[in-house]
Design a protein around this motif. Structure first.
Motif, PDB file in Angstrom:
ATOM      1  N   LYS A 370      14.611  10.549   6.315  1.00 42.87           N
ATOM      2  CA  LYS A 370      13.259  10.674   5.759  1.00 42.87           C
ATOM      3  C   LYS A 370      12.276   9.865   6.581  1.00 42.87           C
ATOM      4  O   LYS A 370      11.116  10.300   6.789  1.00 42.87           O
ATOM      5  N   GLN A 371      12.692   8.688   7.071  1.00 42.69           N
ATOM      6  CA  GLN A 371      11.828   7.861   7.909  1.00 42.69           C
ATOM      7  C   GLN A 371      11.506   8.565   9.211  1.00 42.69           C
ATOM      8  O   GLN A 371      10.361   8.537   9.682  1.00 42.69           O
ATOM      9  N   LEU A 373      11.433  11.797   9.693  1.00 40.46           N
ATOM     10  CA  LEU A 373      10.523  12.908   9.386  1.00 40.46           C
ATOM     11  C   LEU A 373       9.096  12.404   9.203  1.00 40.46           C
ATOM     12  O   LEU A 373       8.127  13.027   9.679  1.00 40.46           O
ATOM     13  N   SER A 374       8.937  11.269   8.512  1.00 42.71           N
ATOM     14  CA  SER A 374       7.596  10.734   8.276  1.00 42.71           C
ATOM     15  C   SER A 374       6.945  10.253   9.573  1.00 42.71           C
ATOM     16  O   SER A 374       5.748  10.406   9.777  1.00 42.71           O
ATOM     17  N   ASN A 375       7.760   9.685  10.463  1.00 41.07           N
ATOM     18  CA  ASN A 375       7.217   9.216  11.755  1.00 41.07           C
ATOM     19  C   ASN A 375       6.798  10.383  12.627  1.00 41.07           C
ATOM     20  O   ASN A 375       5.787  10.307  13.358  1.00 41.07           O
ATOM     21  N   SER A 377       5.744  13.252  11.621  1.00 39.75           N
ATOM     22  CA  SER A 377       4.564  13.929  11.071  1.00 39.75           C
ATOM     23  C   SER A 377       3.307  13.056  11.211  1.00 39.75           C
ATOM     24  O   SER A 377       2.202  13.546  11.279  1.00 39.75           O
TER      25      SER A 377
END
Length: 377
Positions: A370-371, A373-375, A377
């Motif tokens: 998840k980290q 993916l957030s980075n 985006s």
């Protein structure tokens, strides 16, 4: 290719029920018996890594054929062993030679496969391994008890050598260095930096660590519940049968339709819950149900991890990637057996600790994903 995988894994699985008694019959002390069992996995891990490097350099076909024939010849020499030292040496070289087979086989499958069906092909490969896991131990026990252990070694030796020569004729693969337009070319070991491949390595390590724990603790659990020891083999076969059904039935389409990361995380979660359930089980029916769910988790993990390796590599580095992948196999089994030995003879404790390791590791992997993916985006 699938027949080759069955024969290669039967080589290993058929010796599981007989190698410890064979070592004992030669006068080996308990610590030497343990070493005889462990040294195969250790040298197999070395062979896995070296196989990947050589496959990318020389091609999978030659590595496959030569390693099958060499392993078959080494198995034949088991019949000449007369003391524990000789057995320890032959186990080391046998494990090393056998370590070249599977990475080369999977690299060949990858080079001949279309990326749209990687998951389905890997599920069929998993079915081949599952079949070997079911029939191998039974075959080893039956042949050695009825005809003598030397005839088991003769049979395996002939089978490996025969399949090795057949592979020279029937197996074709693209030569090393062929460019694949749909995958960015990566040289050396740079593929290890890819998060998905890292997840696949960790996931397959955790699965095989659990397998090592399960092999050690299941007889203890059966004894705690006052069940017949024959039930150990039945329970261990249940997950293999369930996994094979997932691999060969239309359910195998999920491995190409569902994101591999989701399958990996789901598999780890199901495996951890099923193993925790094994620890809590108080009857044979509860053990049976837990092993069914373990089989489902196994079925989700193996194709999704191996398909991830195929999709994240190319013809120049796929051998190395699968070499490391199967080294994680061997390291997982060794680690699982070692941890189980440290925890003692309480099946409940072994299963609980194992479930916790897999569950916590899965959560950390999910949060890391998840980290990422957030980075991005």
């Amino acid at each position: 290719m699938y027949v080759l995988l069955v024969v290669a894994f039967i080589d290993m699985f058929s010796q599981l029920p007989v190698i410890a008694p064979f070592a004992t019959s030669l006068g080996a002390a308990p610590i030497i018996v343990g070493s005889v069992i462990a040294v195969y996995s250790f040298s197999n891990m070395l062979g896995n890594v070296l196989s990947g490097i050589w496959v990318d350099k020389f091609g999978s076909k030659r590595i496959l054929a030569s390693s099958l024939i060499l392993a078959g010849g080494l198995v034949f020499f088991y019949t000449y062993v007369t003391n524990p030292s000789q057995l320890l040496a032959i186990r080391f070289f046998h494990g090393f030679a056998a370590g070249f087979i599977v990475p080369a086989a999977f690299a060949a499958i990858g080079r001949n496969d279309d990326t749209e069906s990687n998951g389905k092909k890997m599920s069929h490969s998993g079915a081949a391994i599952g079949i070997a896991a079911i029939i191998g131990p039974a075959m080893g026990a039956i042949i050695s008890s009825r005809f003598g252990i030397e005839w088991l070694f003769y049979f395996i030796s002939v089978a490996l050598i025969l399949v090795g020569f057949i592979s020279l004729v029937l197996i074709t693969s693209k030569p090393p260095g062929v460019k694949e337009s749909n995958i960015q070319e990566v040289s050396g070991f740079a593929f290890i930096k890819k998060p998905d491949i890292q997840f696949a390595y960790i996931a397959i390590f955790l699965l095989l660590l659990m397998q090592g724990l399960l092999t050690y603790a299941m007889p203890l659990k059966v004894e705690e519940l006052n069940l017949a020891q024959e039930m150990t083999g039945i329970f261990l076969s249940v997950f293999g049968i369930v996994a094979i059904l997932f691999f060969i039935l239309p359910s195998n389409r999920m491995f190409d339709r569902i994101n591999n990361r989701k399958l990996m995380f789901s598999g780890l979660f199901i495996v951890s819950l099923s193993v925790f359930g094994l620890g809590l089980s108080t009857s044979s029916s509860e053990l049976f149900i837990s092993m069914i769910f373990y089989g489902i988790g196994f079925a989700l993990l193996f194709p999704s991890t191996s398909a991830t390796i195929m999709k994240g590599t190319n013809s120049q580095n796929r051998g190395k990637a699968f070499g490391i992948y199967y080294a994680c196999f061997s390291l997982g089994v060794i680690s699982g057996s070692f941890i189980a030995g440290l925890l003692g003879t309480s099946a409940m404790l072994i299963f609980t600790v194992g479930a916790a390791i897999v569950f916590i590791s899965g959560i950390l992997m999910f949060l890391n994903w998840k980290q990422i993916l957030s980075n991005s985006s």
